[in-house]
Enzyme design. Structure first.
Site, mmCIF file in Angstrom:
data_model
loop_
_atom_site.group_PDB
_atom_site.id
_atom_site.type_symbol
_atom_site.label_atom_id
_atom_site.label_comp_id
_atom_site.label_asym_id
_atom_site.label_seq_id
_atom_site.Cartn_x
_atom_site.Cartn_y
_atom_site.Cartn_z
ATOM 1 N N TYR A 91 0.835 -1.202 0.000
ATOM 2 C CA TYR A 91 0.000 0.000 0.000
ATOM 3 C C TYR A 91 0.870 1.252 0.000
ATOM 4 C CZ TYR A 91 -4.040 -2.935 0.879
ATOM 5 O OH TYR A 91 -5.029 -3.878 0.758
ATOM 6 N N ASN A 124 -12.466 1.085 -5.598
ATOM 7 C CA ASN A 124 -12.196 0.713 -6.981
ATOM 8 C C ASN A 124 -13.459 0.117 -7.606
ATOM 9 O OD1 ASN A 124 -11.325 -0.527 -9.362
ATOM 10 N ND2 ASN A 124 -9.867 -1.881 -8.347
ATOM 11 N N CYS A 175 -6.800 -4.702 -7.636
ATOM 12 C CA CYS A 175 -6.422 -4.276 -6.290
ATOM 13 C C CYS A 175 -5.993 -5.458 -5.424
ATOM 14 C CB CYS A 175 -7.518 -3.447 -5.625
ATOM 15 S SG CYS A 175 -9.154 -4.133 -5.741
ATOM 16 N N HIS A 176 -6.282 -6.685 -5.856
ATOM 17 C CA HIS A 176 -5.795 -7.847 -5.106
ATOM 18 C C HIS A 176 -4.271 -7.943 -5.147
ATOM 19 C CE1 HIS A 176 -6.534 -9.437 -9.221
ATOM 20 N NE2 HIS A 176 -5.458 -10.163 -8.993
ATOM 21 N N GLU A 195 -2.525 -16.249 -10.159
ATOM 22 C CA GLU A 195 -1.580 -15.485 -10.981
ATOM 23 C C GLU A 195 -0.140 -15.924 -10.757
ATOM 24 O OE1 GLU A 195 -2.098 -11.275 -10.444
ATOM 25 O OE2 GLU A 195 -4.146 -11.339 -11.194
#
Length: 169
Positions: free
Chosen positions: A106, A129, A137-138, A164
């Site tokens: 962050y 978002n 945002c993950h 991912e």
């Protein structure tokens, strides 16, 4: 503006989408909350149920089928969104530059958005978002590598990062 609301199944639960008449993604939610978010970001928009644009559906399906780069092919816009300028919008634009499989803190997100030291404010912006998953945002995690703050739930955040192939501390 007219937004078409549609739903897609996914391995992490149903996704609610809002797309404009050109097929551009304007909103995404993990189930509930899409209508409220669209009324907040596009207060004058007419909302109606319909079918998701084929290109958006294909890209999201490809992502869940293992194509990590598929979400980058989704045509999205936040033009005209109520929070389309200022720090929040800068956070969202910086978020679009974080590639699949990469995580940042962050604090780093705040720095990239031009406000070093504003990690909590960056978290607030990420929480608002309107197109999570696509504006991923993950991929933003705690400075210590912990999974913190995700509107879709920490279980989904962990699933998406594992999907991912992100390296977590």
């Amino acid at each position: 503006m007219h937004l078409t609301l549609s739903w897609l199944p996914s391995p992490i639960g149903p996704l609610a989408l809002a797309c404009d008449d050109a097929g551009v993604l304007r909103g995404l939610s993990f189930g509930d909350g899409l209508i409220g978010a669209m009324r907040r970001e596009y207060p004058g928009a007419a909302l109606a149920e319909g079918i998701a644009p084929a290109a958006v559906s294909r890209a999201i399906a490809a992502y869940f089928d293992g194509d990590r780069e598929a979400l980058a092919r989704v045509d999205w816009s936040l033009e005209g969104a109520a929070a389309g300028d200022g720090f929040q919008a800068r956070v969202w634009r910086a978020l679009a530059q974080v590639p699949a499989g990469v995580t940042i803190s962050y604090g780093e997100m705040a720095k990239r958005a031009g406000e070093p030291g504003a990690a909590q404010a960056a978290g607030t912006a990420l929480n608002r978002n309107p197109i999570p998953l696509v504006l991923a945002c993950h991929r933003v995690i705690g400075a210590d590598g912990s999974l913190t703050g995700f509107g879709g739930g920490l279980e989904r955040k962990g699933w998406l990062l594992r999907h991912e192939g992100a390296l977590l501390i």
